[in-house]
Design a protein around this motif. Structure first.
Motif, PDB file in Angstrom:
ATOM      1  N   LEU A 188       0.831  -1.205   0.000  1.00 38.36           N
ATOM      2  CA  LEU A 188       0.000   0.000   0.000  1.00 38.36           C
ATOM      3  C   LEU A 188       0.868   1.259   0.000  1.00 38.36           C
ATOM      4  CD1 LEU A 188      -2.708  -1.215   2.521  1.00 38.36           C
ATOM      5  CD2 LEU A 188      -3.095  -0.649   0.117  1.00 38.36           C
ATOM      6  N   ARG A 217       2.344   2.279  -3.468  1.00 35.80           N
ATOM      7  CA  ARG A 217       1.430   2.641  -4.554  1.00 35.80           C
ATOM      8  C   ARG A 217       1.999   3.788  -5.382  1.00 35.80           C
ATOM      9  NH1 ARG A 217      -2.216   6.501  -5.588  1.00 35.80           N
ATOM     10  NH2 ARG A 217      -1.794   7.486  -3.569  1.00 35.80           N
ATOM     11  N   VAL A 234      -6.786   1.410  -5.984  1.00 39.64           N
ATOM     12  CA  VAL A 234      -6.166   0.169  -5.522  1.00 39.64           C
ATOM     13  C   VAL A 234      -7.156  -0.965  -5.741  1.00 39.64           C
ATOM     14  CG1 VAL A 234      -5.370  -1.124  -3.495  1.00 39.64           C
ATOM     15  CG2 VAL A 234      -4.658   1.252  -3.820  1.00 39.64           C
ATOM     16  N   LEU A 253      -7.657  -4.877  -4.759  1.00 41.90           N
ATOM     17  CA  LEU A 253      -7.184  -5.944  -3.875  1.00 41.90           C
ATOM     18  C   LEU A 253      -7.830  -7.263  -4.284  1.00 41.90           C
ATOM     19  CD1 LEU A 253      -5.562  -6.728  -1.331  1.00 41.90           C
ATOM     20  CD2 LEU A 253      -7.615  -6.190   0.012  1.00 41.90           C
ATOM     21  N   LEU A 291      -5.688   1.262   4.576  1.00 46.69           N
ATOM     22  CA  LEU A 291      -6.786   1.126   3.619  1.00 46.69           C
ATOM     23  C   LEU A 291      -7.845   2.201   3.846  1.00 46.69           C
ATOM     24  CD1 LEU A 291      -7.236  -2.755   3.620  1.00 46.69           C
ATOM     25  CD2 LEU A 291      -6.564  -1.365   1.659  1.00 46.69           C
ATOM     26  N   CYS A 351      -6.569   5.525   2.604  1.00 46.88           N
ATOM     27  CA  CYS A 351      -5.932   5.517   1.285  1.00 46.88           C
ATOM     28  C   CYS A 351      -6.359   6.741   0.476  1.00 46.88           C
ATOM     29  CB  CYS A 351      -6.303   4.231   0.543  1.00 46.88           C
ATOM     30  SG  CYS A 351      -5.387   3.984  -0.997  1.00 46.88           S
ATOM     31  N   VAL A 407     -10.487   2.143  -2.941  1.00 48.45           N
ATOM     32  CA  VAL A 407     -10.012   0.757  -2.869  1.00 48.45           C
ATOM     33  C   VAL A 407     -11.152  -0.179  -3.261  1.00 48.45           C
ATOM     34  CG1 VAL A 407      -9.012  -1.040  -1.417  1.00 48.45           C
ATOM     35  CG2 VAL A 407      -8.413   1.361  -1.011  1.00 48.45           C
ATOM     36  N   CYS A 412     -12.335  -1.831   2.784  1.00 50.92           N
ATOM     37  CA  CYS A 412     -12.305  -1.460   1.365  1.00 50.92           C
ATOM     38  C   CYS A 412     -13.554  -0.662   1.011  1.00 50.92           C
ATOM     39  CB  CYS A 412     -12.204  -2.712   0.497  1.00 50.92           C
ATOM     40  SG  CYS A 412     -10.701  -3.685   0.791  1.00 50.92           S
TER      41      CYS A 412
END
Length: 264
Positions: free
Chosen positions: A44, A47, A54, A56, A96, A99, A103, A122
């Motif tokens: 992460l 990135r 992102v 996952l 996360l 972020c 995500v 997420c």
């Protein structure tokens, strides 16, 4: 269980606007270990700045089976070992949640233990139809970690979250979709393509606006309407001043598709 020191537990790849992170311990169900916590946090942090989403994913039939219980049993001081692992894993969850880009996750097979908190952190989760979601903490006499209690309470409400946790129950993919724990439900064979398409679509949008929207939605359940209205007024003003907002309005007036990628 010990991870091979020369083999990372996650794979990363830049795919256009998408920073793809793939859990890669398919033979053991991608368990939460100190190595996974470290590798996922590093992925992460690595990135690329130009990436806009992102994505996952996980290799193998199971997305994440939760903690590696064998390592718990083998620890000389289980409380210390599990506490340190939870602390490290929580840094992943925080990364996360904060972020700077959206995500997206694609999940399949089994999501258990701390894996539930992982998907709960997420923004958009695409779930294969045969997936089973089971917190499983009660089966080994543990309390939840990894944000699992937060994710389940937010999606299911306290009574249903407690029913699931205290009875050592599970959710089908359809139940997880119905309650809002996952955003989209697809056939198993369509999972990866759907997750990739969604990530690509999100990447073409106004990323900074999406992050502001994410903050509003997450705060809504714990704030008064007055507090929410104040933040909405502030954030829509920020969005209108942002190059993304200016480009969106300009594109609407000019009757063309907006180019948010180049709105700097």
């Amino acid at each position: 269980m010990t991870d091979a020191p020369d083999r990372p537990t996650v794979l990363t790849a830049a795919d256009g606007d998408v920073w793809r992170i793939t859990l890669d311990r398919p033979e053991t169900g991608n368990p939460v270990t100190p190595a996974l916590a470290a590798d996922l946090a590093a992925a992460l942090a690595a990135r690329p700045e130009q990436s806009r989403v992102v994505l996952l994913l996980a290799n193998g039939p199971r997305f994440c089976v939760g903690g590696d219980i064998g390592s718990f049993a083998g620890a000389s001081n289980p409380g210390d070992f599990v506490g340190r692992l939870a602390s490290d894993w929580h840094q992943v969850i925080r990364a996360l949640l904060s972020c700077p880009v959206p995500v997206v996750a694609g999940v399949q097979g089994a999501v258990a233990g701390a894996g539930v908190g992982l998907i709960g952190a997420c923004d958009l989760v695409v779930c294969a139809r045969t997936t089973k979601i089971r917190p499983a903490y009660g089966a080994i006499g543990f309390t939840p970690d990894g944000g699992t209690s937060w994710a389940l309470s937010r999606a299911l409400g306290a009574p249903r979250a407690l029913d699931l946790l205290l009875s050592n129950g599970s959710l089908t993919a359809a139940e997880a979709h119905l309650t809002g724990l996952v955003a989209r439900l697809v056939e198993d064979e369509d999972l990866q393509a759907t997750a990739e398409q969604l990530a690509t679509r999100i990447a073409a949008g106004p990323i900074r606006t999406m992050v502001r929207t994410r903050a509003l939605v997450r705060q809504a359940a714990t704030r008064t309407l007055e507090e929410q209205l104040d933040d909405e007024a502030q954030l829509i003003a920020e969005s209108a001043s942002d190059p993304e907002g200016r480009e969106g309005v300009r594109a609407f007036v000019e009757k063309r598709a907006p180019d948010f990628r180049n709105a700097r």
